[in-house]
Structures are given as structure tokens and as C-alpha cells.
Enzyme design. Structure first.
Site, PDB file in Angstrom:
ATOM      1  N   LYS A 115      62.907 101.795 -12.760  1.00  0.00           N
ATOM      2  CA  LYS A 115      64.362 101.870 -12.877  1.00  0.00           C
ATOM      3  C   LYS A 115      65.009 101.184 -11.674  1.00  0.00           C
ATOM      4  O   LYS A 115      65.010  99.973 -11.628  1.00  0.00           O
ATOM      5  CB  LYS A 115      64.756 103.321 -13.091  1.00  0.00           C
ATOM      6  CG  LYS A 115      64.396 103.673 -14.544  1.00  0.00           C
ATOM      7  CD  LYS A 115      64.218 105.080 -14.885  1.00  0.00           C
ATOM      8  CE  LYS A 115      63.748 105.147 -16.341  1.00  0.00           C
ATOM      9  NZ  LYS A 115      63.120 106.419 -16.673  1.00  0.00           N
ATOM     10  N   SER A 170      69.141 111.696 -17.253  1.00  0.00           N
ATOM     11  CA  SER A 170      69.095 110.310 -17.709  1.00  0.00           C
ATOM     12  C   SER A 170      70.137 109.967 -18.769  1.00  0.00           C
ATOM     13  O   SER A 170      70.534 108.814 -18.876  1.00  0.00           O
ATOM     14  CB  SER A 170      67.702 109.985 -18.242  1.00  0.00           C
ATOM     15  OG  SER A 170      67.298 110.923 -19.213  1.00  0.00           O
ATOM     16  N   HIS A 177      65.975 108.626 -12.029  1.00  0.00           N
ATOM     17  CA  HIS A 177      67.212 107.838 -12.002  1.00  0.00           C
ATOM     18  C   HIS A 177      67.966 107.923 -10.683  1.00  0.00           C
ATOM     19  O   HIS A 177      68.813 107.083 -10.401  1.00  0.00           O
ATOM     20  CB  HIS A 177      68.135 108.274 -13.148  1.00  0.00           C
ATOM     21  CG  HIS A 177      67.576 107.958 -14.486  1.00  0.00           C
ATOM     22  ND1 HIS A 177      67.791 106.763 -15.129  1.00  0.00           N
ATOM     23  CD2 HIS A 177      66.757 108.668 -15.301  1.00  0.00           C
ATOM     24  CE1 HIS A 177      67.149 106.760 -16.277  1.00  0.00           C
ATOM     25  NE2 HIS A 177      66.506 107.903 -16.412  1.00  0.00           N
TER      26      HIS A 177
END
Ligand SMILES: *Cc1c(COP(=O)(O)O)cnc(C)c1O
Length: 399
Positions: free
Chosen positions: A242, A182, A210
Site C-alpha cells: 500500500k 480499509s 493502511h
């Protein structure tokens, strides 16, 4: 104890060390064009990588979900909070990730705490990459298992650490890694981790918060890139806040894993289910992320454009082919000053400091989104060029 006085002293110490954090108040919706404290800024700091957080179809699904199911879930999943929307989303996530089943959690932090503490306990060992997300480390600490951290992305060191341990006994050995890291934007050596796990009889858990939605032609994340299925990576964690732009998280794997987590994951059992309307929004976002592959195409072109431009400026980037493009400045104070200067220049960029990243590696965390235009990326590069010309920032000089 004088609580107020004590906390004042602690806060002053954070301020002195350049570790004091301040929130900025956004006035409108999340996106690449945001209004912060009355000022229009281009946002290069979020995780809304596909530009779905304020997508009209996602918002419409949330609204429809509220009309159909109300505002809140009203109870935990095992009581009376598990609804049709949650159930449908779980089935769609299982299909998307190529796993037998998926289980929704209210956040990624809770998914990680719940999965690790359910799978490992006293007498077991959890092996973690040094740069893993805080929730993965906290999960291991809370589990009561022994925590062994290995150097970043170093599968050989992991193999050594694992084989030095208690091979052959009945204890659980759990290997845990971020998929796409990340704060660095690089990808874990998942194929090597899977080989080590297979060889040394350990269980591999990958948190691809992610990578999912972003990497791979279908948005299947690091495991799609490495072509690894459920056998190689039995525990997969993903988040919905995300690339999918909504809220919530899930664990995907075999039917037994999911049934066991339903029985034993405390962060699943003892918390209110996600609002079902949010599950409806996530279903719409998942559909868009899967169908609209042009979002990934545009995003990856912007990543290449940014990296080429930054290279021309002499900026030192990290080996990242992802939307996370950090510029390491080193000192906390430099990164705070650089963040402020970029804000004045019209951009919102994260100034990331310890303990989120190791001491001495404070960085600007620049993130790209499919919603950015080429012009916006070029204007950020121009602002970075201005910064790089100012010696006090030492932009581009690695610590
Ligand atoms: C953001 C993040 C989480 C936490 O997910 P939330 O849903 O925001 O709680 C977990 N793991 C990783 C790697 C993350 O980046």
C-alpha cells in the site's frame, strides 16, 4: 453435476444483485495517471498513498536487486530462500516500527492468517472488530478458536465480551483490529483497546496496513498517533503493497514472537519467500517514506481540500482524516452506476459492494495519493457535483 451450468446460474445471481465484479486492465504503470483500456484516467482508487509504486528509485532498486539476486527466491525462508535482502529489510522494518524484530511474509493476507493461527487455536478466543479486513476474520476462522465479533470501534462492548468469557483460565484471548479501517478510513480506538487488553489479560494485535507510512509525522501509523509501543501492542502487522508501493508484508514484535512465528506460522513455513529483488525495492520505498515527509504533508493537505470541497457540495463523508474517503450510496446498483459515470468523466474510483462492506452500505471508495495535484482533486469534486445533481445517484444521502 453440470459445473458450467451451476456456475452460470450463480454468476447470473451475482449480476442480478449488483454484485458482479469486473476487472479493468491497466496498460502502463500504477499511479495517479493511468491508462485503462486505452483511455487516460485519473486514478482515485488505489492504495499507493505516497506515490511510490512507480518511483524511479524504487524501480531502480528492483532492477538492481534482480541483477544481484535473480528473479525468484527459489525456496521458502527456512529452506534456502532467506537472503541478505530479506534480512536487511526485516531489520529496517523492526527499527521503523520500534519493535525488537520483524518477520517478512509474502502478503498481508498470509501474515494475518499465519500470525492468528500460530497464536490461537482450539479452546482459545479471538475477539475481532466487525469491520476487520477479511484476512483477519479468515485467520480466526481457520485457527479453530472461538471467534467473537464486537461492534465497530466499540472498546466498551469488547470489554464486556471479554469479561463475560473465561477470565483466569489458561486459554489465549487475542484481540484483533485493523489500525486504519480499509473501507471506512477511520482509526481504531487503539489506546482503549490496549487498556482493555492490559486490564483483562488479553493479547492485542493491530493490522495497520493502511496507516503505516501515511499517519503520524514519521509515518508510524495509528500507533505513532496514539504513542503505543511494543508492550501495549505486542503484535503489529504491516503491508508493503500500500503506502510503500511494493509487495509483501510483515509482523513486528518481541524476539520471542518472531521466533515462534518462524517455527509455527504455516503461511510462513509452507510458501516461497518473496523475490529478494522485491525486498530491495521495499527497502528503497521505506527509506523514501521515512525521509520524504513532504509526501505526507501534501497528502494531508489534499485530504483537507477534498473534505472541505465535498462538504460544500453537501456530500456526506465518513469521519475520516485519512486518504480513504468513502461516499456511501447504499444500493449496489447506484454505486455501480456512479462508478461508471465517474469513469466516463475521466476518473477511476472504486465501487465497493458487499461482502467487502456490510449490505446496504455500498460506496464509492475514493482514495487520495501524495502524487495527486490540487487540480486533480478539484476536478474530481466537479465530477462529484455533476453526479450529486442527478437524482438517480442520491449522492450524499445516507442509506
Ligand atoms: C490489504 C490488506 C491486507 C492484505 O495485504 P496484502 O499484502 O494485499 O495481502 C491485510 N490487512 C488489511 C487491513 C488490508 O487492508
Amino acid at each position: 453435476m453440470d459445473l458450467r451450468g451451476e456456475l452460470r446460474a450463480r454468476l447470473a445471481a451475482l449480476e442480478r444483485d449488483g454484485l458482479y465484479r469486473r476487472r479493468r486492465v491497466l496498460e502502463g504503470p500504477q499511479g495517479v495517471d493511468v491508462v485503462v483500456e486505452g483511455r487516460q484516467r485519473v486514478n482515485f482508487s488505489g492504495n499507493d498513498y505516497l506515490g511510490l509504486a512507480n518511483h524511479p528509485e524504487v524501480v531502480a532498486a528492483l532492477r538492481r536487486g534482480a541483477e544481484d539476486y535473480g528473479a525468484g527466491a527459489g525456496a521458502a525462508h527456512l529452506v534456502s530462500g532467506h537472503g541478505r535482502a530479506h534480512h536487511a529489510l526485516e531489520e529496517e522494518l523492526a527499527e521503523f516500527t520500534g519493535r525488537e524484530r520483524a518477520l517478512l511474509f509474502s502478503t498481508g493476507y498470509m501474515a494475518n492468517l499465519g500470525a492468528i493461527t500460530a497464536l490461537a487455536g482450539r479452546g482459545d478466543t479471538v475477539f475481532e472488530d466487525r469491520l476487520n479486513h477479511a484476512s483477519l476474520l479468515d485467520g480466526a476462522l481457520l485457527s479453530g478458536a472461538r471467534l467473537k465479533r464486537y461492534p465497530h470501534a466499540d472498546a466498551a462492548a469488547l470489554r464486556q465480551s471479554l469479561s463475560a468469557g473465561s477470565a483466569g483460565d489458561a486459554s489465549t484471548r487475542l484481540i484483533v483490529s485493523d489500525g486504519l479501517f480499509s473501507m471506512d478510513g477511520d482509526v481504531a480506538p487503539v489506546a482503549e483497546l490496549a487498556a482493555v487488553a492490559r486490564e483483562l489479560d488479553a493479547v492485542l494485535m493491530i493490522d495497520d496496513a493502511h496507516g503505516l507510512g501515511v499517519l503520524g509525522g514519521r509515518g508510524g501509523g495509528v500507533l505513532e498517533l496514539a504513542d503505543l509501543g511494543q508492550d501495549a501492542v505486542p503484535v503489529l502487522v504491516g503491508t508493503l503493497g500500500k503506502a510503500f508501493g511494493t509487495f509483501g508484508a510483515f509482523v513486528a514484535g518481541c524476539a520471542e514472537l518472531i521466533e515462534y512465528l518462524i517455527q509455527r506460522a504455516r503461511t510462513y513455513l509452507y510458501t516461497t519467500a518473496l523475490p529478494p529483488a522485491m525486498a530491495e525495492a521495499s527497502r528503497a520505498a521505506l527509506r523514501l517514506a521515512r525521509e520524504e515527509s513532504w509526501r505526507r504533508g501534501h497528502l494531508h493537505r489534499l485530504i483537507q481540500r477534498f473534505r472541505a470541497g465535498a462538504g460544500q457540495l453537501g456530500l456526506v463523508l465518513m469521519p475520516s482524516t485519512s486518504p480513504i474517503q468513502p461516499v456511501v450510496l447504499g444500493a449496489n446498483a447506484s454505486v455501480v452506476r456512479a462508478g461508471t459515470a465517474l469513469f466516463e468523466a475521466g476518473f477511476l474510483v472504486g465501487a465497493i459492494r458487499p461482502p467487502t462492506v456490510p449490505v446496504g452500505t455500498a460506496r464509492l471508495r475514493i482514495t487520495l495519493s501524495a502524487a495527486h495535484t490540487e487540480t486533480q482533486v478539484d476536478s474530481l469534486l466537479a465530477a462529484l457535483a455533476d453526479l450529486a445533481a442527478r437524482p438517480e445517484f442520491r449522492v450524499g444521502a445516507m442509506p
